[in-house]
Design a protein around this motif. Structure first.
Motif, PDB file in Angstrom:
ATOM      1  N   UNK A 115      27.563  15.780  -9.572  1.00 37.86           N
ATOM      2  CA  UNK A 115      25.996  16.119 -10.105  1.00 37.86           C
ATOM      3  C   UNK A 115      25.525  14.493 -10.591  1.00 37.86           C
ATOM      4  N   UNK A 116      24.626  14.226 -10.133  1.00 37.97           N
ATOM      5  CA  UNK A 116      23.956  13.064 -10.326  1.00 37.97           C
ATOM      6  C   UNK A 116      22.535  13.511 -11.101  1.00 37.97           C
ATOM      7  N   UNK A 117      22.357  12.566 -12.325  1.00 38.89           N
ATOM      8  CA  UNK A 117      21.371  12.954 -13.329  1.00 38.89           C
ATOM      9  C   UNK A 117      20.375  11.773 -13.255  1.00 38.89           C
ATOM     10  N   UNK A 118      19.123  12.174 -13.571  1.00 33.57           N
ATOM     11  CA  UNK A 118      18.281  11.018 -13.541  1.00 33.57           C
ATOM     12  C   UNK A 118      18.263  10.368 -15.034  1.00 33.57           C
ATOM     13  N   UNK A 119      18.037   8.902 -14.735  1.00 33.50           N
ATOM     14  CA  UNK A 119      17.768   8.234 -16.083  1.00 33.50           C
ATOM     15  C   UNK A 119      16.642   7.260 -15.972  1.00 33.50           C
ATOM     16  N   UNK A 120      15.927   7.301 -17.060  1.00 33.53           N
ATOM     17  CA  UNK A 120      14.619   6.650 -17.247  1.00 33.53           C
ATOM     18  C   UNK A 120      14.643   5.507 -17.926  1.00 33.53           C
ATOM     19  N   UNK A 121      14.873   4.599 -17.564  1.00 34.86           N
ATOM     20  CA  UNK A 121      14.744   3.219 -18.174  1.00 34.86           C
ATOM     21  C   UNK A 121      13.519   2.286 -18.578  1.00 34.86           C
ATOM     22  N   UNK A 149      30.659  21.521 -14.935  1.00 32.61           N
ATOM     23  CA  UNK A 149      31.819  21.947 -14.799  1.00 32.61           C
ATOM     24  C   UNK A 149      31.914  22.932 -13.437  1.00 32.61           C
ATOM     25  N   UNK A 150      30.856  23.873 -13.432  1.00 35.23           N
ATOM     26  CA  UNK A 150      30.777  24.771 -12.258  1.00 35.23           C
ATOM     27  C   UNK A 150      30.664  24.118 -11.138  1.00 35.23           C
ATOM     28  N   UNK A 151      29.832  23.086 -11.067  1.00 33.17           N
ATOM     29  CA  UNK A 151      29.550  22.300  -9.704  1.00 33.17           C
ATOM     30  C   UNK A 151      30.868  21.653  -9.521  1.00 33.17           C
ATOM     31  N   UNK A 152      31.793  20.893 -10.285  1.00 41.24           N
ATOM     32  CA  UNK A 152      32.842  20.386  -9.828  1.00 41.24           C
ATOM     33  C   UNK A 152      33.682  21.612  -9.300  1.00 41.24           C
ATOM     34  N   UNK A 157      35.390  16.021  -0.498  1.00 38.96           N
ATOM     35  CA  UNK A 157      34.981  15.988  -1.814  1.00 38.96           C
ATOM     36  C   UNK A 157      35.943  15.094  -2.711  1.00 38.96           C
ATOM     37  N   UNK A 158      37.137  14.635  -2.138  1.00 39.70           N
ATOM     38  CA  UNK A 158      38.181  13.956  -2.783  1.00 39.70           C
ATOM     39  C   UNK A 158      37.873  12.353  -2.429  1.00 39.70           C
ATOM     40  N   UNK A 159      37.431  12.022  -1.374  1.00 37.69           N
ATOM     41  CA  UNK A 159      37.271  10.537  -0.771  1.00 37.69           C
ATOM     42  C   UNK A 159      36.430   9.643  -1.800  1.00 37.69           C
ATOM     43  N   UNK A 160      37.288   8.583  -2.025  1.00 39.52           N
ATOM     44  CA  UNK A 160      36.703   7.712  -2.915  1.00 39.52           C
ATOM     45  C   UNK A 160      35.256   7.070  -2.663  1.00 39.52           C
ATOM     46  N   UNK A 161      35.165   6.905  -1.231  1.00 41.41           N
ATOM     47  CA  UNK A 161      33.818   6.751  -0.700  1.00 41.41           C
ATOM     48  C   UNK A 161      32.755   7.455  -0.316  1.00 41.41           C
ATOM     49  N   UNK A 162      32.905   8.578  -1.067  1.00 44.08           N
ATOM     50  CA  UNK A 162      32.135   9.874  -0.624  1.00 44.08           C
ATOM     51  C   UNK A 162      30.839   9.663  -0.529  1.00 44.08           C
ATOM     52  N   UNK A 163      30.312   8.673  -1.320  1.00 49.84           N
ATOM     53  CA  UNK A 163      28.750   8.423  -1.355  1.00 49.84           C
ATOM     54  C   UNK A 163      28.284   7.769  -0.232  1.00 49.84           C
ATOM     55  N   UNK A 164      29.012   7.131   0.555  1.00 52.54           N
ATOM     56  CA  UNK A 164      28.777   6.317   1.590  1.00 52.54           C
ATOM     57  C   UNK A 164      28.071   7.211   2.649  1.00 52.54           C
ATOM     58  N   UNK A 165      28.368   8.562   2.935  1.00 55.86           N
ATOM     59  CA  UNK A 165      27.786   9.165   4.039  1.00 55.86           C
ATOM     60  C   UNK A 165      27.245  10.457   3.289  1.00 55.86           C
ATOM     61  N   UNK A 166      27.085  10.634   1.955  1.00 54.03           N
ATOM     62  CA  UNK A 166      26.959  11.890   1.511  1.00 54.03           C
ATOM     63  C   UNK A 166      25.611  12.409   1.707  1.00 54.03           C
ATOM     64  N   UNK A 167      25.550  13.774   1.817  1.00 55.38           N
ATOM     65  CA  UNK A 167      24.069  14.685   1.743  1.00 55.38           C
ATOM     66  C   UNK A 167      23.753  14.906   0.482  1.00 55.38           C
TER      67      UNK A 167
END
Length: 573
Positions: A127-133, A118-121, A32-42
């Motif tokens: 938490x990733x949210x959609x943005x519709x641009x 907050x609960x997720x953290x 959870x703390x790794x700065x590059x968490x997203x590189x191998x995230x599920x």
């Protein structure tokens, strides 16, 4: 009538019991703390209206999601992506946004969003949210004012308003078609009652496209990003990331199959070079914030190589791999798209992403149970047992590849598409347009089952906004939890193994091994993955100890027999 299938069919592909899905707490915290968490995230996609209903109105909501966060933590995912929950008339299931800084009352309010984040953290989830641009709702304040103020309004410059062709402006400004079918233009009635200008909408008429050449549009979205970043979100999934910029002059397209989201044609309204300047600006905003936050692009491009342009070091972090999603269950095709993906992402230093299902396509349990070539949207149930067996094998293959993986809600239960929804309950706008996309996306959006009993299998006390099949009791979370060989326990174990072995998602290459025709085999350190995509058992070397398999693997000495449509994880450790 909804689908009728026996519980025995749903269980047909279950193998022997799996190992316990446990991960040391220290491993979880470090991930959870790794700065590059997203590189191998599920990353787990939640479709809010179909996940969990807390107030009994038949529609999922933010509070419902919040109460189910422990389930997602225990499943073993790293982050949760939420499809839109913004204020919206719901002409396209929330992808028509009227207010980007407000929660639609059907989902709750901003306090609910804050509590969810907050609960997720606290649970170690991001938490990733959609943005519709690309477009707003036609009920967005800007668009309503643009209509009310008439031709020459400054607000009209923030959208694509144009005079029509023909003697009296009765023809659309160009020949572009909507993704949902029909013309991509709608003519407005001016304040004085006369037929007037036309506006562009690549999707439904209720979704007018922004004109990103106008500086106010760029300013507004940078402000929206900061609003949600200040709320604590960990990133954004960018809807139609490839569509914001249109070719100068909005030229006619001519005879092309315009309505396909994915194809080899270059379109004047998709994948224009100008989008990259926008994302470089967005990246500077994101980098102002601590916490290793990310952008994920929904970018339908002609090639994987074009997709790689969106994830250059100063732009976005990830882009969905739609070429992989649309690949058949075929070893040669899969190997080709895996190689091309890794080769395309390596020069830009971005991780590959892998995905099998989402809210816009037929669930892969149903796709793989039908003959290839029917596309990602269909209305045939297919061979349920075959589809589930292949889907489980495809999941284990996906989770063994280097990079990040996306899981769509319910796939961990082996849910099929609901292919026989009555026409009167359908809500997909593409269905009502009668062209464009096939219009059967409702089938993958049916609320998921949590319990064996109840009017909606635990989704909520007031039923569900789309009817659930009568055989979903045995596919529910309750029925599968702790059940030897269930699809849910397969996912839990696979994600636990993946998290305990960081090398699984790391890196940018695989070492292919010799294998029989129709079989994929690759090595990553002391780990080997073997996927048999054929309909017959195959013999392969025994590469060590079986870590996990989607079917019964027979090992005799130095040789193993892998059943049809089965994936095996091996380790020499």
């Amino acid at each position: 009538m909804t689908q009728q299938h026996s519980a025995e069919t749903a269980q047909a592909a279950r193998p022997a019991p799996l190992a316990p899905a446990t991960v040391p707490e220290a491993v979880t915290s470090a991930a959870a703390e790794r700065p590059d968490w997203w590189r191998d995230a599920v990353i787990y996609q939640v479709y809010p209206r179909s996940f969990a209903d807390s107030d009994g109105d038949g529609m999922g909501d933010l509070e419902g999601i919040r109460t189910r966060l422990p389930y997602l933590r225990d499943l073993g995912v790293d982050a949760v992506w939420l499809s839109p929950f913004y204020a919206s008339p719901q002409a396209d299931a929330g992808y028509d946004v009227a207010d980007y800084r407000a929660v639609d009352p059907m989902f709750g309010n901003l306090l609910d969003a804050d509590a969810l984040i907050r609960d997720a953290h606290e649970l170690g989830l991001r938490i990733i949210v959609d943005i519709v641009p690309n477009h707003s709702s036609d009920q967005h304040e800007w668009f309503k004012r643009a209509l009310a103020e008439g031709p020459g309004s400054a607000l009209r410059e923030r959208y694509h308003f144009r005079p029509g062709k023909g003697k009296h402006g009765e023809l659309p400004p160009n020949d572009w078609e909507s993704i949902f079918g029909g013309p991509a233009w709608t003519r407005v009635t001016e304040p004085d009652g006369r037929p007037g200008e036309w506006y562009l909408h690549l999707f439904a008429p209720e979704q007018p496209d922004f004109d990103w050449d106008h500086p106010a549009v760029a300013d507004e979205f940078r402000s929206i990003l900061r609003f949600w970043l200040d709320m604590g979100v960990d990133g954004f999934r960018i809807d139609v990331a490839h569509g914001l910029v249109k070719a100068p002059g909005l030229p006619d397209l001519g005879s092309h199959d315009q309505v396909k989201l994915l194809g080899n044609d270059v379109m004047p309204f998709f994948d224009q070079e100008g989008v990259h300047a926008i994302y470089r600006q967005w990246r500077t905003v994101l980098d102002e914030y601590a916490g290793h936050r990310i952008f994920v692009a929904e970018a339908w491009t002609p090639t994987i190589e074009r997709t790689a342009h969106y994830v250059r070091p100063d732009e976005l972090h990830q882009a969905f791999n739609f070429q992989y999603l649309s690949t058949h269950w075929d070893a040669a095709e899969l190997r080709e798209v895996i190689d091309r993906t890794l080769d395309a992402m390596r020069p830009v230093g971005a991780p590959a992403t892998w995905v099998l299902s989402n809210h816009d396509v037929t669930r892969h349990t149903t796709r793989f149970g039908n003959p290839p070539g029917l596309g990602t949207q269909l209305r045939l149930p297919g061979d349920r047992a075959l589809g589930l067996r292949r889907a489980r094998a495809a999941t284990l293959l996906m989770l063994a590849l280097p990079g990040s993986a996306y899981v769509y809600q319910g796939e961990e239960l082996g849910l099929p598409d609901v292919t026989d929804l009555p026409d009167e309950v359908r809500q997909d706008p593409a269905y009502f347009r009668g062209a464009g996309q096939d219009g059967f996306r409702d089938g993958c959006r049916v609320p998921i089952p949590w319990t064996r009993t109840g009017s909606s299998y635990g989704f909520g006390e007031g039923g569900s906004w789309l009817p659930q099949p009568s055989d979903w009791a045995e596919l529910s979370v309750e029925a599968q939890t702790g059940a030897p060989g269930s699809t849910l326990e397969l996912y839990r174990t696979a994600l636990a193994v993946r998290r305990a072995r960081p090398d699984l998602g790391a890196g940018d290459a695989v070492e292919w091994l010799d294998a029989p025709e129709g079989v994929l085999a690759f090595r990553r350190g002391d780990f080997v993955c073997v996927a048999n995509t054929t309909g017959e058992p195959v013999k392969v070397p025994a590469y060590g100890r079986v870590l996990l398999a989607t079917g019964e693997v027979s090992v005799t000495g130095e040789q193993a027999e892998v059943p049809a449509d089965t994936t095996v994880w091996w380790t020499r450790a």
